[in-house]
Design an enzyme around this catalytic site. Structure first.
Site, PDB file in Angstrom:
ATOM      1  N   ASP A 156     -26.843 -16.057 -17.925  1.00 57.27           N
ATOM      2  CA  ASP A 156     -28.316 -16.049 -17.633  1.00 57.27           C
ATOM      3  C   ASP A 156     -29.048 -14.636 -17.926  1.00 57.27           C
ATOM      4  O   ASP A 156     -30.046 -14.372 -17.056  1.00 57.27           O
ATOM      5  CB  ASP A 156     -28.524 -16.516 -16.033  1.00 57.27           C
ATOM      6  CG  ASP A 156     -28.129 -17.990 -16.111  1.00 57.27           C
ATOM      7  OD1 ASP A 156     -27.639 -18.786 -16.758  1.00 57.27           O
ATOM      8  OD2 ASP A 156     -27.950 -18.306 -14.608  1.00 57.27           O
ATOM      9  N   TYR A 194       0.840  -1.188   0.012  1.00 56.48           N
ATOM     10  CA  TYR A 194      -0.118  -0.009  -0.076  1.00 56.48           C
ATOM     11  C   TYR A 194       0.747   1.220  -0.066  1.00 56.48           C
ATOM     12  O   TYR A 194       1.667   1.211  -0.862  1.00 56.48           O
ATOM     13  CB  TYR A 194      -0.985  -0.057   1.192  1.00 56.48           C
ATOM     14  CG  TYR A 194      -2.096   0.893   0.923  1.00 56.48           C
ATOM     15  CD1 TYR A 194      -2.904   0.753  -0.326  1.00 56.48           C
ATOM     16  CD2 TYR A 194      -2.426   1.778   2.021  1.00 56.48           C
ATOM     17  CE1 TYR A 194      -3.898   1.445  -0.416  1.00 56.48           C
ATOM     18  CE2 TYR A 194      -3.517   2.657   1.639  1.00 56.48           C
ATOM     19  CZ  TYR A 194      -4.160   2.767   0.679  1.00 56.48           C
ATOM     20  OH  TYR A 194      -5.445   3.311   0.662  1.00 56.48           O
ATOM     21  N   ALA A 251     -31.273 -18.677 -27.132  1.00 55.71           N
ATOM     22  CA  ALA A 251     -29.548 -18.334 -27.009  1.00 55.71           C
ATOM     23  C   ALA A 251     -28.832 -19.664 -27.469  1.00 55.71           C
ATOM     24  O   ALA A 251     -28.004 -19.632 -28.440  1.00 55.71           O
ATOM     25  CB  ALA A 251     -29.275 -17.801 -25.597  1.00 55.71           C
ATOM     26  N   ASN A 295     -32.599 -29.617 -18.756  1.00 57.33           N
ATOM     27  CA  ASN A 295     -32.458 -29.947 -17.396  1.00 57.33           C
ATOM     28  C   ASN A 295     -33.648 -29.225 -16.337  1.00 57.33           C
ATOM     29  O   ASN A 295     -34.023 -28.304 -16.677  1.00 57.33           O
ATOM     30  CB  ASN A 295     -31.176 -29.247 -16.608  1.00 57.33           C
ATOM     31  CG  ASN A 295     -29.899 -29.957 -16.750  1.00 57.33           C
ATOM     32  OD1 ASN A 295     -30.053 -31.273 -16.296  1.00 57.33           O
ATOM     33  ND2 ASN A 295     -28.900 -29.807 -17.160  1.00 57.33           N
ATOM     34  N   ASP A 331     -24.173 -19.308 -22.090  1.00 56.08           N
ATOM     35  CA  ASP A 331     -25.502 -19.881 -22.161  1.00 56.08           C
ATOM     36  C   ASP A 331     -25.413 -19.998 -23.848  1.00 56.08           C
ATOM     37  O   ASP A 331     -25.892 -21.358 -24.223  1.00 56.08           O
ATOM     38  CB  ASP A 331     -26.541 -19.041 -21.792  1.00 56.08           C
ATOM     39  CG  ASP A 331     -26.591 -19.013 -20.445  1.00 56.08           C
ATOM     40  OD1 ASP A 331     -26.227 -19.830 -19.568  1.00 56.08           O
ATOM     41  OD2 ASP A 331     -26.789 -17.793 -19.952  1.00 56.08           O
ATOM     42  N   ALA A 336     -35.146 -22.391 -30.081  1.00 51.14           N
ATOM     43  CA  ALA A 336     -34.439 -21.417 -30.997  1.00 51.14           C
ATOM     44  C   ALA A 336     -34.230 -20.199 -30.086  1.00 51.14           C
ATOM     45  O   ALA A 336     -34.240 -19.084 -30.665  1.00 51.14           O
ATOM     46  CB  ALA A 336     -35.406 -20.905 -32.093  1.00 51.14           C
ATOM     47  N   ASN A 363     -21.876 -30.332 -20.659  1.00 56.37           N
ATOM     48  CA  ASN A 363     -21.663 -29.362 -19.657  1.00 56.37           C
ATOM     49  C   ASN A 363     -20.765 -28.229 -19.810  1.00 56.37           C
ATOM     50  O   ASN A 363     -19.550 -28.546 -20.526  1.00 56.37           O
ATOM     51  CB  ASN A 363     -21.061 -30.149 -18.324  1.00 56.37           C
ATOM     52  CG  ASN A 363     -21.084 -29.240 -17.008  1.00 56.37           C
ATOM     53  OD1 ASN A 363     -21.201 -28.097 -17.083  1.00 56.37           O
ATOM     54  ND2 ASN A 363     -21.416 -30.035 -15.982  1.00 56.37           N
ATOM     55  N   ASN A 364     -21.305 -27.192 -19.820  1.00 57.31           N
ATOM     56  CA  ASN A 364     -20.458 -25.992 -20.274  1.00 57.31           C
ATOM     57  C   ASN A 364     -19.366 -25.710 -19.450  1.00 57.31           C
ATOM     58  O   ASN A 364     -18.193 -24.922 -19.852  1.00 57.31           O
ATOM     59  CB  ASN A 364     -21.154 -24.553 -20.063  1.00 57.31           C
ATOM     60  CG  ASN A 364     -22.503 -24.522 -20.785  1.00 57.31           C
ATOM     61  OD1 ASN A 364     -22.744 -25.327 -21.540  1.00 57.31           O
ATOM     62  ND2 ASN A 364     -23.002 -23.369 -20.845  1.00 57.31           N
ATOM     63  N   LYS A 410     -20.447 -20.265 -10.698  1.00 59.12           N
ATOM     64  CA  LYS A 410     -19.530 -19.999 -11.993  1.00 59.12           C
ATOM     65  C   LYS A 410     -18.143 -19.544 -11.823  1.00 59.12           C
ATOM     66  O   LYS A 410     -17.134 -19.961 -12.272  1.00 59.12           O
ATOM     67  CB  LYS A 410     -20.394 -18.909 -12.705  1.00 59.12           C
ATOM     68  CG  LYS A 410     -19.799 -19.013 -14.185  1.00 59.12           C
ATOM     69  CD  LYS A 410     -20.514 -20.004 -14.921  1.00 59.12           C
ATOM     70  CE  LYS A 410     -20.458 -20.046 -16.474  1.00 59.12           C
ATOM     71  NZ  LYS A 410     -21.551 -20.931 -17.174  1.00 59.12           N
TER      72      LYS A 410
END
Length: 370
Positions: free
Chosen positions: A117, A19, A177, A267, A142, A175, A296-297, A74
């Site tokens: 989301d 600092y 995202a 899901n 997504d 149809a 799975n993303n 996430k």
């Protein structure tokens, strides 16, 4: 979640470096050469995970406060699987331009932005405007995370059954995202044909109820000129991909071509139960962890951002996404079975392979800055 220092602050000398007065020298150096911020601060190594809480998992529009556990999760996955630091940010706002302005003003604190989301069709415009405005990666997971993992699994399913992508006709249920992004990445990978379906059936150019996004995708897909319902489109198709919810009757599944692939990814309830799908398909995948072949993303986004941050990419290109899918598929290319066309999220080979491929693609496409 917590924030902790990577260096100790044990005494007055350490404090003077971390600092005042030592930090002033770093600030002055960055003021003189702004690019030094990437070396002397965490900005080039941290991702903002941003939502408005309008389309959270299977819960829908639950608002920013209730969305925070997903954003925190996430961020934990970023760190766990790729060593990437991330900060969850839930915005109390639904106006597209206000969200864009807010994220743009936050951007100097981050090396990348993961949109999460946000409901369609607003998510498309937010991502596009941020990509145009910022010089750091902006990625709506997504859409593109789902698309990358789906393409990787489809590559391996085709490889397992001795076919090429160009031989396959795909039907996508949903149809929104994810469905639009999957259709685009499959086209970029050389798929034979793909038809996108929404609640009213096949998305085709002669429909007058299409949004701008659906009208664009209608002009790119459905070379066969299909019309009618989802069930009509499934007749003779080689691949069913579900990203919509709802239920598809077994009679429609039975109309798929012999040796078909069923990726029912809704899901918690897949559009087609895996037991039913297995009676008619050579390879079955879902979005659930308690069945084989989980789409799975987490197989994609940690490595994609790790690779992009490693080379300070200005953006994530279509070529980088295709490279990520190819690298992900290659992880288990020598281990394929009908129950294993995609790696486990806990396979330690995944994130390094994806990151390396993404970094290489960024350099090849001229968007890397180191």
């Amino acid at each position: 979640m917590a924030v902790r220092a990577t260096v100790p602050v044990r005494d007055a000398d350490d404090l003077s470096l971390a600092y005042t007065p030592g930090v002033a020298k770093v600030c002055a150096a960055i003021a003189e050469q702004p690019e030094l911020a990437h070396d002397y601060t965490w900005t080039s190594q941290v991702v903002a995970v941003v939502t408005d809480g309008s389309a959270v998992l299977g819960l829908g529009d639950i608002g920013p406060a209730a969305s925070m556990p997903v954003m925190e999760g996430k961020a934990i996955l970023f760190k766990q699987f790729a060593g990437v630091d991330a900060v969850p940010i839930a915005l109390d706002c639904r106006d597209t331009d206000e969200i864009v302005e807010t994220v743009a003003r936050l951007a100097p604190s981050f090396g990348g932005v993961n949109l999460e989301d946000i409901a369609a069709p607003r998510c498309f415009e937010i991502e596009r405007k941020l990509q145009e405005r910022l010089d750091i990666p902006v990625f709506h997971d997504d859409q593109h995370g789902t698309a990358v993992v789906t393409l990787a699994a489809l590559r391996n399913a085709a490889r397992l059954t001795g076919r090429g992508l160009a031989e396959l006709r795909v039907v996508i249920s949903g149809a929104g995202a994810a469905g639009v992004a999957i259709a685009k990445i499959l086209l970029g990978a050389g798929i034979g044909d793909v038809a996108l379906c929404d609640r009213r059936g096949v998305v085709c150019g002669d429909r007058e109820d299409l949004t701008d996004v659906k009208r664009e995708i209608a002009g790119l897909t459905n070379r066969a000129g299909l019309t009618g319902s989802l069930e009509d489109a499934m007749a003779g198709a080689d691949v069913f991909i579900g990203v919509s919810g709802g239920t598809v009757p077994e009679s429609a599944v039975a109309r798929l071509a012999p040796g078909a692939f069923v990726f029912a990814m809704a899901n918690p309830d897949p559009e087609i139960h895996p037991t039913v799908a297995a009676r008619h398909a050579a390879v079955v995948a879902t979005g659930r962890s308690d069945f084989p072949n989980q789409i799975n993303n987490v197989l994609a986004f940690p490595g994609i951002f790790a690779g992009a941050l490693q080379v300070r990419a200005a953006r994530i290109t279509e070529g980088m996404k295709l490279a990520a899918a190819e690298a992900l598929a290659a992880v288990v290319a020598d281990e394929l079975t009908p129950q294993r066309v995609i790696p486990s999220p806990f396979d330690e080979r995944v994130a390094p392979a994806v990151a390396a491929a993404v970094a290489a693609a960024a350099r090849a496409e001229g968007v890397a800055r180191r």
